[in-house]
Design an enzyme around this catalytic site. Structure first.
Site, PDB file in Angstrom:
ATOM      1  CB  CYS A  65     -38.869 -16.476  51.427  1.00  0.00           C
ATOM      2  SG  CYS A  65     -37.708 -15.506  52.419  1.00  0.00           S
ATOM      3  CG  ASP A 111     -39.847 -13.881  45.950  1.00  0.00           C
ATOM      4  OD1 ASP A 111     -39.827 -14.090  47.179  1.00  0.00           O
ATOM      5  OD2 ASP A 111     -40.873 -14.024  45.254  1.00  0.00           O
ATOM      6  CG  HIS A 137     -34.555 -18.377  51.711  1.00  0.00           C
ATOM      7  ND1 HIS A 137     -35.404 -17.619  50.935  1.00  0.00           N
ATOM      8  CD2 HIS A 137     -34.887 -19.676  51.474  1.00  0.00           C
ATOM      9  CE1 HIS A 137     -36.199 -18.422  50.243  1.00  0.00           C
ATOM     10  NE2 HIS A 137     -35.918 -19.678  50.553  1.00  0.00           N
TER      11      HIS A 137
END
Length: 264
Positions: A59, A56, A254
């Protein structure tokens, strides 16, 4: 010796599913995916497990916060040192020009609406959100992974932890503007960078933010990079030459949490 299986543990914040082998997530790897599969096989020789975080834009902050606090479980001396550091952070925030009302709620006595062992766990007596210092105290007094997971998997509590870490990152950069100004675009000053790239929720981070937060809280971390353009695994330690207590995996923009084979 047979290679270890790199497994996936439950997510930090809105986790789903059970434990799986991370290699199985690649499916029928072909082309570039086959290359990633090979890199993950190599990674599994040094790390036994991975804990996934929600993608989101927060992270990194969520992964670092959870992973470091988890690493403190059962280590009373390290917890005391970290508590002392957290208690110093209001001075850092004030020095950076933040008004007290912006961060007061992270230190005032508040109630966190998270149930631990069947009852609401309270960071203090009054109503409100999450008190970051109280989370550290939970690590000290409760000492369980399950209770820490409940805190980080509660949307409101977890997001407020991220907000605090973002403010602290911003303060560290602002207070060392002469150093960090060399690493941002010339058209943007430090205040604008922090206002637009650091403090807002869901803004992804770069090396500047990682460097700032790791130094602000005296956390040594190692980031493993898995990229289809790389022929081998790469990693970076923040700060350089430090002995990491936290390991993160960076893949496809990510961050997830890694568990080193010799520490898990």
């Amino acid at each position: 010796m047979a290679s270890r299986t790199l497994v996936v543990t439950r997510r930090v914040l809105l986790w789903e599913g059970n434990i799986h082998c991370v290699l199985a997530l690649q499916g029928n790897a072909v082309g570039a995916d086959a290359h990633i599969f090979c890199l993950l096989q190599e990674l599994s020789k040094r790390f036994t497990a991975i804990r996934k975080t929600k993608g989101d834009g927060n992270c990194f902050y969520r992964a670092l916060g959870y992973s470091y606090l988890e690493s403190l479980l059962g280590k009373s001396r390290e917890i005391l040192k970290f508590k002392e550091r957290v208690l110093q952070t209001p001075n850092d925030l004030l020095a950076a020009g933040f008004e007290e009302h912006k961060f007061r709620n992270f230190f005032n006595a508040m109630e966190m609406h998270v149930h631990v062992d069947g009852a609401p766990w309270r960071g203090g007596a009054d109503g409100g959100g999450v008190q970051f210092y109280s989370v550290v105290e939970l690590v000290e007094k409760d000492g369980s992974v399950s209770s820490l997971l409940k805190v980080f998997n509660d949307q409101s509590s977890s997001d407020q932890i991220v907000q605090f870490l973002r403010l602290l990152t911003s303060a560290f950069i602002r207070n060392r503007a002469d150093f960090f100004r060399h690493f941002i675009d010339e058209e943007m000053d430090i205040k604008d960078f922090c206002t637009h790239e650091v403090e807002p929720m869901a803004m992804e981070c770069d090396h500047i933010q990682i460097t700032a937060l790791s130094q602000a809280l005296n956390i040594a971390l190692q980031v493993e990079y898995v990229d289809e353009m790389d022929t081998a695994l790469n990693h970076h330690v923040f700060p350089e030459a430090a002995i990491p207590s936290v390991y993160l995996l960076y893949k496809t923009s990510h961050y997830n949490i890694l568990y080193a084979a010799d520490k898990h």
